[in-house]
Design a protein around this motif. Structure first.
Motif, mmCIF file in Angstrom:
data_model
loop_
_atom_site.group_PDB
_atom_site.id
_atom_site.type_symbol
_atom_site.label_atom_id
_atom_site.label_comp_id
_atom_site.label_asym_id
_atom_site.label_seq_id
_atom_site.Cartn_x
_atom_site.Cartn_y
_atom_site.Cartn_z
ATOM 1 N N ASP A 1 1.233 12.419 -13.551
ATOM 2 C CA ASP A 1 0.113 12.536 -14.510
ATOM 3 C C ASP A 1 0.211 11.387 -15.836
ATOM 4 O O ASP A 1 -0.097 11.251 -16.430
ATOM 5 C CB ASP A 1 0.781 13.517 -14.983
ATOM 6 C CG ASP A 1 1.467 15.296 -14.535
ATOM 7 O OD1 ASP A 1 0.335 15.449 -13.857
ATOM 8 O OD2 ASP A 1 3.042 15.230 -14.366
ATOM 9 N N ASP A 2 0.397 9.719 -14.273
ATOM 10 C CA ASP A 2 0.242 8.803 -15.312
ATOM 11 C C ASP A 2 -1.442 8.173 -15.577
ATOM 12 O O ASP A 2 -1.679 7.715 -14.058
ATOM 13 C CB ASP A 2 1.151 8.388 -14.568
ATOM 14 C CG ASP A 2 1.034 6.585 -15.237
ATOM 15 O OD1 ASP A 2 0.497 6.143 -16.338
ATOM 16 O OD2 ASP A 2 2.362 5.927 -15.435
ATOM 17 N N THR A 3 -1.817 8.700 -16.179
ATOM 18 C CA THR A 3 -3.326 8.469 -15.200
ATOM 19 C C THR A 3 -3.686 6.588 -15.518
ATOM 20 O O THR A 3 -4.729 6.424 -15.628
ATOM 21 C CB THR A 3 -4.294 9.107 -16.367
ATOM 22 O OG1 THR A 3 -3.566 8.486 -18.483
ATOM 23 C CG2 THR A 3 -4.284 10.575 -17.081
ATOM 24 N N GLU A 4 -3.033 6.225 -16.900
ATOM 25 C CA GLU A 4 -3.060 4.524 -16.630
ATOM 26 C C GLU A 4 -2.764 3.605 -15.370
ATOM 27 O O GLU A 4 -3.357 3.242 -14.789
ATOM 28 C CB GLU A 4 -1.810 3.987 -17.829
ATOM 29 C CG GLU A 4 -2.011 2.583 -17.901
ATOM 30 C CD GLU A 4 -3.220 2.089 -18.159
ATOM 31 O OE1 GLU A 4 -4.265 2.988 -18.872
ATOM 32 O OE2 GLU A 4 -3.865 0.795 -18.870
ATOM 33 N N LEU A 5 -1.066 3.999 -14.304
ATOM 34 C CA LEU A 5 -1.412 4.409 -12.983
ATOM 35 C C LEU A 5 -2.436 4.130 -11.826
ATOM 36 O O LEU A 5 -2.608 2.729 -11.357
ATOM 37 C CB LEU A 5 -0.061 4.570 -12.343
ATOM 38 C CG LEU A 5 0.746 4.181 -11.438
ATOM 39 C CD1 LEU A 5 0.693 2.889 -11.461
ATOM 40 C CD2 LEU A 5 1.769 4.833 -11.072
ATOM 41 N N LYS A 6 -3.161 5.305 -12.252
ATOM 42 C CA LYS A 6 -3.517 5.884 -11.690
ATOM 43 C C LYS A 6 -5.489 4.969 -11.629
ATOM 44 O O LYS A 6 -6.366 4.277 -10.456
ATOM 45 C CB LYS A 6 -4.145 7.361 -11.826
ATOM 46 C CG LYS A 6 -5.210 8.537 -10.509
ATOM 47 C CD LYS A 6 -5.440 8.824 -10.645
ATOM 48 C CE LYS A 6 -6.677 9.669 -10.105
ATOM 49 N NZ LYS A 6 -7.368 10.913 -10.539
ATOM 50 N N ARG A 7 -5.729 4.660 -13.013
ATOM 51 C CA ARG A 7 -6.603 3.344 -12.991
ATOM 52 C C ARG A 7 -6.239 2.246 -12.529
ATOM 53 O O ARG A 7 -7.582 1.743 -12.117
ATOM 54 C CB ARG A 7 -6.825 3.707 -14.649
ATOM 55 C CG ARG A 7 -7.907 2.778 -15.148
ATOM 56 C CD ARG A 7 -8.120 2.794 -16.798
ATOM 57 N NE ARG A 7 -6.977 1.870 -17.367
ATOM 58 C CZ ARG A 7 -6.973 0.535 -16.888
ATOM 59 N NH1 ARG A 7 -7.595 -0.336 -16.525
ATOM 60 N NH2 ARG A 7 -6.144 -0.768 -16.887
ATOM 61 N N ASP B 1 0.584 -1.371 0.271
ATOM 62 C CA ASP B 1 -0.106 0.105 -0.230
ATOM 63 C C ASP B 1 1.104 1.502 0.137
ATOM 64 O O ASP B 1 0.368 1.989 -0.548
ATOM 65 C CB ASP B 1 -1.043 -0.304 1.140
ATOM 66 C CG ASP B 1 -1.644 1.019 1.260
ATOM 67 O OD1 ASP B 1 -2.572 1.257 0.056
ATOM 68 O OD2 ASP B 1 -2.201 1.769 2.429
ATOM 69 N N VAL B 2 2.022 1.596 1.168
ATOM 70 C CA VAL B 2 2.944 2.178 1.078
ATOM 71 C C VAL B 2 3.805 2.837 -0.149
ATOM 72 O O VAL B 2 3.828 3.609 -0.960
ATOM 73 C CB VAL B 2 3.626 1.864 2.053
ATOM 74 C CG1 VAL B 2 4.778 2.950 1.769
ATOM 75 C CG2 VAL B 2 3.049 2.250 3.665
ATOM 76 N N LEU B 3 3.949 1.184 -1.364
ATOM 77 C CA LEU B 3 4.907 1.723 -1.875
ATOM 78 C C LEU B 3 3.865 2.060 -3.401
ATOM 79 O O LEU B 3 4.783 2.804 -4.259
ATOM 80 C CB LEU B 3 5.609 -0.222 -2.529
ATOM 81 C CG LEU B 3 6.686 0.253 -1.332
ATOM 82 C CD1 LEU B 3 6.364 -1.308 -1.573
ATOM 83 C CD2 LEU B 3 7.782 0.806 -1.277
ATOM 84 N N ILE B 4 2.307 2.098 -3.594
ATOM 85 C CA ILE B 4 1.842 1.713 -4.698
ATOM 86 C C ILE B 4 1.364 3.110 -4.360
ATOM 87 O O ILE B 4 1.138 4.528 -5.667
ATOM 88 C CB ILE B 4 0.062 1.184 -4.792
ATOM 89 C CG1 ILE B 4 -0.652 1.647 -6.285
ATOM 90 C CG2 ILE B 4 -0.647 1.452 -3.768
ATOM 91 C CD1 ILE B 4 0.129 1.172 -7.296
ATOM 92 N N LYS B 5 1.233 3.774 -3.408
ATOM 93 C CA LYS B 5 1.271 5.064 -3.242
ATOM 94 C C LYS B 5 2.222 5.908 -3.512
ATOM 95 O O LYS B 5 2.026 7.275 -4.156
ATOM 96 C CB LYS B 5 0.834 5.631 -1.507
ATOM 97 C CG LYS B 5 -1.098 5.426 -1.329
ATOM 98 C CD LYS B 5 -1.074 5.078 0.309
ATOM 99 C CE LYS B 5 -3.100 5.151 0.224
ATOM 100 N NZ LYS B 5 -2.918 4.517 2.085
ATOM 101 N N ARG B 6 3.689 5.580 -3.264
ATOM 102 C CA ARG B 6 4.795 6.261 -3.722
ATOM 103 C C ARG B 6 4.271 5.901 -5.246
ATOM 104 O O ARG B 6 4.981 7.592 -5.722
ATOM 105 C CB ARG B 6 5.792 5.653 -2.892
ATOM 106 C CG ARG B 6 7.041 6.380 -3.599
ATOM 107 C CD ARG B 6 8.504 5.938 -2.742
ATOM 108 N NE ARG B 6 7.937 5.532 -1.684
ATOM 109 C CZ ARG B 6 8.529 4.989 -0.411
ATOM 110 N NH1 ARG B 6 9.416 3.984 -1.037
ATOM 111 N NH2 ARG B 6 8.636 5.212 0.779
ATOM 112 N N ALA B 7 4.021 5.536 -5.673
ATOM 113 C CA ALA B 7 4.574 5.734 -7.018
ATOM 114 C C ALA B 7 4.084 6.532 -8.032
ATOM 115 O O ALA B 7 3.344 7.209 -8.592
ATOM 116 C CB ALA B 7 3.860 4.155 -7.855
ATOM 117 N N LEU B 8 2.092 6.158 -7.183
ATOM 118 C CA LEU B 8 1.300 7.469 -7.697
ATOM 119 C C LEU B 8 1.565 8.886 -7.166
ATOM 120 O O LEU B 8 1.809 9.871 -8.604
ATOM 121 C CB LEU B 8 0.105 7.724 -6.868
ATOM 122 C CG LEU B 8 -1.352 5.893 -7.680
ATOM 123 C CD1 LEU B 8 -2.153 5.983 -6.229
ATOM 124 C CD2 LEU B 8 -1.541 6.125 -8.736
#
Ligand code: SF4
Ligand code: SF4
Length: 102
Positions: free
Chosen positions: A82-88, A70-77
């Motif tokens: 601006d990475d809409t694909e990652l956000k999706r 969870d911490v790591l995906i939040k860091r990635a975001l």
């Protein structure tokens, strides 16, 4: 947990362009990883890209920096606002992660 590069590094440079977060740089004696930019490739790949290409397998988990998916995906975001694909993918809870590797 963030990945760190050990003193076994032979400075080949193979890992640097593989990092989705530009967390790897040439250091004084060996290549180094900025732990605040490393997501263990969560959000991008199902394995740590640096370790996958390292010829001497010296990109290893840092036991002093244990972090949850969870911490790591939040860091990635936060690193890729601006990475809409990652956000999706994050919103769908469907993203590459070594935590989910079968
Ligand atoms: Fe970059 Fe992934 Fe290696 Fe972390 S594990 S330094 S995000 S390539
Ligand atoms: Fe060092 Fe491995 Fe990166 Fe090559 S791939 S620079 S040996 S950490």
């Amino acid at each position: 947990m963030a990945i760190k590069i050990t003193e076994d590094c032979i400075n080949c440079g193979a890992c640097e362009p593989e990092c989705p977060n530009e967390a790897i740089k040439e250091g004084g004696e060996i290549y180094v990883i900025n732990p605040n930019a490393c997501t263990e490739c969560v959000g991008f790949y199902d394995q740590e890209a640096c370790q996958a290409v390292c010829p001497v397998e010296c990109c290893v988990p840092d036991p002093d920096r244990t972090e949850s998916e969870d911490v790591l995906i939040k860091r990635a975001l936060s690193l890729h606002p601006d990475d809409t694909e990652l956000k999706r993918k994050a919103e769908a809870d469907d993203y590459p992660s070594h935590f989910r590797k079968k």
